[in-house]
Design a protein around this motif. Structure first.
Motif, mmCIF file in Angstrom:
data_model
loop_
_atom_site.group_PDB
_atom_site.id
_atom_site.type_symbol
_atom_site.label_atom_id
_atom_site.label_comp_id
_atom_site.label_asym_id
_atom_site.label_seq_id
_atom_site.Cartn_x
_atom_site.Cartn_y
_atom_site.Cartn_z
ATOM 1 N N SER A 68 0.858 -1.181 0.000
ATOM 2 C CA SER A 68 0.000 0.000 0.000
ATOM 3 C C SER A 68 0.893 1.228 0.000
ATOM 4 C CB SER A 68 -0.865 0.029 1.265
ATOM 5 O OG SER A 68 -1.574 -1.183 1.375
ATOM 6 N N GLY A 69 0.432 2.254 -0.700
ATOM 7 C CA GLY A 69 1.214 3.474 -0.727
ATOM 8 C C GLY A 69 0.559 4.552 -1.555
ATOM 9 N N THR A 70 1.289 5.663 -1.691
ATOM 10 C CA THR A 70 0.802 6.810 -2.442
ATOM 11 C C THR A 70 1.393 6.764 -3.841
ATOM 12 O OG1 THR A 70 1.001 7.983 -0.356
ATOM 13 C CG2 THR A 70 0.563 9.316 -2.292
ATOM 14 N N VAL A 71 0.552 6.972 -4.850
ATOM 15 C CA VAL A 71 1.029 6.963 -6.233
ATOM 16 C C VAL A 71 1.963 8.145 -6.470
ATOM 17 C CG1 VAL A 71 0.364 7.113 -8.661
ATOM 18 C CG2 VAL A 71 -1.056 5.824 -7.055
ATOM 19 N N LYS A 72 3.169 7.808 -6.971
ATOM 20 C CA LYS A 72 4.171 8.840 -7.215
ATOM 21 C C LYS A 72 4.283 9.107 -8.717
ATOM 22 C CE LYS A 72 9.068 9.493 -6.116
ATOM 23 N NZ LYS A 72 10.248 8.665 -5.819
ATOM 24 N N GLY A 73 3.992 8.077 -9.499
ATOM 25 C CA GLY A 73 4.073 8.230 -10.944
ATOM 26 C C GLY A 73 3.418 7.059 -11.648
ATOM 27 N N VAL A 74 2.980 7.299 -12.881
ATOM 28 C CA VAL A 74 2.371 6.233 -13.677
ATOM 29 C C VAL A 74 3.026 6.266 -15.057
ATOM 30 C CG1 VAL A 74 0.207 5.315 -14.594
ATOM 31 C CG2 VAL A 74 0.181 6.653 -12.495
ATOM 32 N N SER A 75 3.408 5.117 -15.573
ATOM 33 C CA SER A 75 3.964 5.096 -16.926
ATOM 34 C C SER A 75 3.255 4.043 -17.752
ATOM 35 C CB SER A 75 5.472 4.837 -16.893
ATOM 36 O OG SER A 75 5.735 3.470 -16.662
ATOM 37 N N GLN A 76 3.034 4.396 -19.018
ATOM 38 C CA GLN A 76 2.425 3.472 -19.963
ATOM 39 C C GLN A 76 3.475 3.233 -21.035
ATOM 40 O OE1 GLN A 76 -0.953 2.602 -19.712
ATOM 41 N NE2 GLN A 76 -1.826 4.196 -18.418
ATOM 42 N N VAL A 83 2.832 1.451 -12.072
ATOM 43 C CA VAL A 83 2.543 2.477 -11.082
ATOM 44 C C VAL A 83 3.675 2.489 -10.065
ATOM 45 C CG1 VAL A 83 0.881 3.282 -9.364
ATOM 46 C CG2 VAL A 83 0.074 2.054 -11.390
ATOM 47 N N THR A 84 4.264 3.659 -9.864
ATOM 48 C CA THR A 84 5.324 3.772 -8.868
ATOM 49 C C THR A 84 4.736 4.320 -7.569
ATOM 50 O OG1 THR A 84 6.871 4.257 -10.638
ATOM 51 C CG2 THR A 84 7.618 4.733 -8.402
ATOM 52 N N LEU A 85 4.991 3.600 -6.493
ATOM 53 C CA LEU A 85 4.521 4.037 -5.193
ATOM 54 C C LEU A 85 5.658 4.736 -4.445
ATOM 55 C CD1 LEU A 85 2.515 0.860 -4.055
ATOM 56 C CD2 LEU A 85 1.683 2.875 -5.286
ATOM 57 N N ASP A 86 5.299 5.773 -3.726
ATOM 58 C CA ASP A 86 6.262 6.555 -2.965
ATOM 59 C C ASP A 86 6.891 5.697 -1.867
ATOM 60 O OD1 ASP A 86 7.741 8.588 -2.013
ATOM 61 O OD2 ASP A 86 6.065 9.908 -1.493
ATOM 62 N N SER A 87 8.215 5.812 -1.763
ATOM 63 C CA SER A 87 8.917 5.012 -0.764
ATOM 64 C C SER A 87 9.567 5.888 0.296
ATOM 65 C CB SER A 87 10.013 4.199 -1.441
ATOM 66 O OG SER A 87 10.973 5.098 -1.970
ATOM 67 N N GLY A 88 9.362 7.201 0.178
ATOM 68 C CA GLY A 88 10.026 8.124 1.074
ATOM 69 C C GLY A 88 11.384 8.542 0.526
ATOM 70 N N GLN A 90 13.730 9.935 -2.714
ATOM 71 C CA GLN A 90 13.466 10.804 -3.851
ATOM 72 C C GLN A 90 13.645 10.083 -5.191
ATOM 73 O OE1 GLN A 90 15.915 14.308 -3.986
ATOM 74 N NE2 GLN A 90 14.489 15.338 -5.374
ATOM 75 N N MET A 91 14.692 9.272 -5.290
ATOM 76 C CA MET A 91 15.032 8.627 -6.559
ATOM 77 C C MET A 91 14.270 7.325 -6.801
ATOM 78 S SD MET A 91 17.015 9.982 -8.720
ATOM 79 C CE MET A 91 17.667 8.576 -9.653
ATOM 80 N N SER A 92 13.948 6.634 -5.731
ATOM 81 C CA SER A 92 13.464 5.263 -5.874
ATOM 82 C C SER A 92 12.075 5.080 -5.299
ATOM 83 C CB SER A 92 14.419 4.303 -5.167
ATOM 84 O OG SER A 92 15.726 4.512 -5.626
ATOM 85 N N GLY A 93 11.428 4.035 -5.742
ATOM 86 C CA GLY A 93 10.099 3.741 -5.234
ATOM 87 C C GLY A 93 9.833 2.256 -5.285
ATOM 88 N N GLN A 110 -4.084 8.253 -10.321
ATOM 89 C CA GLN A 110 -3.712 9.658 -10.158
ATOM 90 C C GLN A 110 -2.572 9.789 -9.157
ATOM 91 O OE1 GLN A 110 -5.210 11.712 -12.235
ATOM 92 N NE2 GLN A 110 -6.484 9.973 -12.871
ATOM 93 N N VAL A 111 -1.624 10.655 -9.506
ATOM 94 C CA VAL A 111 -0.534 10.936 -8.583
ATOM 95 C C VAL A 111 -1.127 11.467 -7.274
ATOM 96 C CG1 VAL A 111 1.476 12.426 -8.174
ATOM 97 C CG2 VAL A 111 1.118 11.364 -10.417
ATOM 98 N N GLY A 112 -0.699 10.921 -6.182
ATOM 99 C CA GLY A 112 -1.156 11.377 -4.874
ATOM 100 C C GLY A 112 -2.229 10.495 -4.262
#
Lengths: 137, 184
Positions: A68-76, A83-88, A90-93, A110-112
């Motif tokens: 579970s986490g917050t969406v940081k980015g989505v790529s198609q 979907v990249t989830l925030d890991s705390g 900056q560079m990685s997720g 959606q991001v966030g």
């Protein structure tokens, strides 16, 4: 008598052939139905990998991991959604690549927003990578 | 005084133009193909990472073995458990150089042939490799492609006798990357 043996051999042969065929064509794990082995926060999973990759591999590789986490980015890319989830960090997720074999109710995130995925944990490069993910409602 | 301003402006431009020299991806596609008269096997991975430093040509790839996806679950299982031992060796990587980076202008649209040299690590075994590839720059977007062959035995991967005719001794590896500029 000979006939009985012949029929027996044929039946055994047929069973063998069917078994071999079924094993050869055994389906991929159904990710929608697969129970999660572990459920945790994206940040916890990432920290485990960043702290001790080998230990984390031993614990999570090949497991159905629910994050579970917050969406940081989505790529198609090439028809695949990740979907990249925030890991705390900056560079990685934690990257969740959606399963190709599952029909997803949605692929727009959606991001966030707060989401939960389950997928197969494959290890750590820049991010922790989960493949064959499905969203958990 | 004017000269001083000019010089500092020039150095500023230099810094700005130098800063956009690194490119990366985390959605790189790496596929492999094993082709024998008995069976065609292919697997795809679209989560490879790559970093290219255009100032010196340094190029790196990394890929998670367990993220390769096969059509047949059984093949994927054999690949991971028996051949690649992916729990023991979860990653493959490449570290090397685009040797003719000076001839490639990633800021300018066009097609550029590239020669790549470096060390490829598969199944815990590292070997020197050399191959060619192509960079395509179109509308500022950079993509890179390459295909090369790898002999399975070179990387201490043993194929059991039963399936020896089903799995190629040399597999083709295809790389297809869209690079993004790394903003620092």
């Amino acid at each position: 008598m000979k006939k009985v043996i012949l029929i027996g051999v044929l039946v055994l042969g047929a069973i063998g052939a069917i078994t071999a065929y079924l094993v050869y064509n055994k389906p991929h794990k159904n990710m929608e139905k697969a129970a999660a082995d572990i459920a945790l926060e994206a940040e916890t999973l990432f920290t485990a990998y960043k702290t001790d990759e080998q230990a984390a591999d031993a614990q999570y590789l090949d497991k159905v991991v629910q994050v579970s986490g917050t969406v940081k980015g989505v790529s198609q890319e090439g028809g695949k959604t990740s979907v990249t989830l925030d890991s705390g960090d900056q560079m990685s997720g934690v990257v969740c690549e959606l399963d190709e074999l599952t029909k997803h109710p949605r692929t727009d995130f959606q991001v966030g927003e707060q989401v939960t995925f389950k997928g197969m944990c494959t290890g750590f490069l820049l991010d922790v990578v989960l493949v064959r993910c499905v969203e958990v409602q | 005084m004017k000269k001083g301003i000019l010089l500092s402006l020039m150095s500023l431009f230099f810094v700005v133009s130098m800063s956009g020299q690194k490119y990366f991806t985390r959605d790189g596609k790496i596929s492999f193909f094993s082709d024998t008269p008995l069976e065609k096997i292919e697997a795809h991975n679209s989560k490879a990472t790559s970093v290219l430093d255009a100032s010196n040509g340094n190029l790196e790839f990394a890929v998670l073995i367990k993220a390769f996806q096969f059509e047949k679950a059984l093949m994927q299982e054999h690949f991971n458990e028996n051949y690649m031992e992916s729990s023991k060796f979860p990653k493959s990587s490449f570290k090397g150089k685009v040797t003719n980076i000076k001839d490639i202008n990633l800021k300018k649209d066009g097609e550029y042939n590239a020669t790549v040299k470096g060390q490829l690590t598969i199944h815990g075994v590292t070997k020197d490799v050399e191959t060619t590839g192509k960079f395509v720059v179109a509308g500022g977007k950079i993509s890179a492609k390459s295909a090369f062959n790898v002999a399975v035995a070179d990387y201490n991967i043993t194929i059991p006798a039963v399936v020896r005719d089903n799995i190629a001794k040399t597999v083709k590896i295809a790389v297809d990357i869209k690079f993004e500029e790394l903003k620092q």
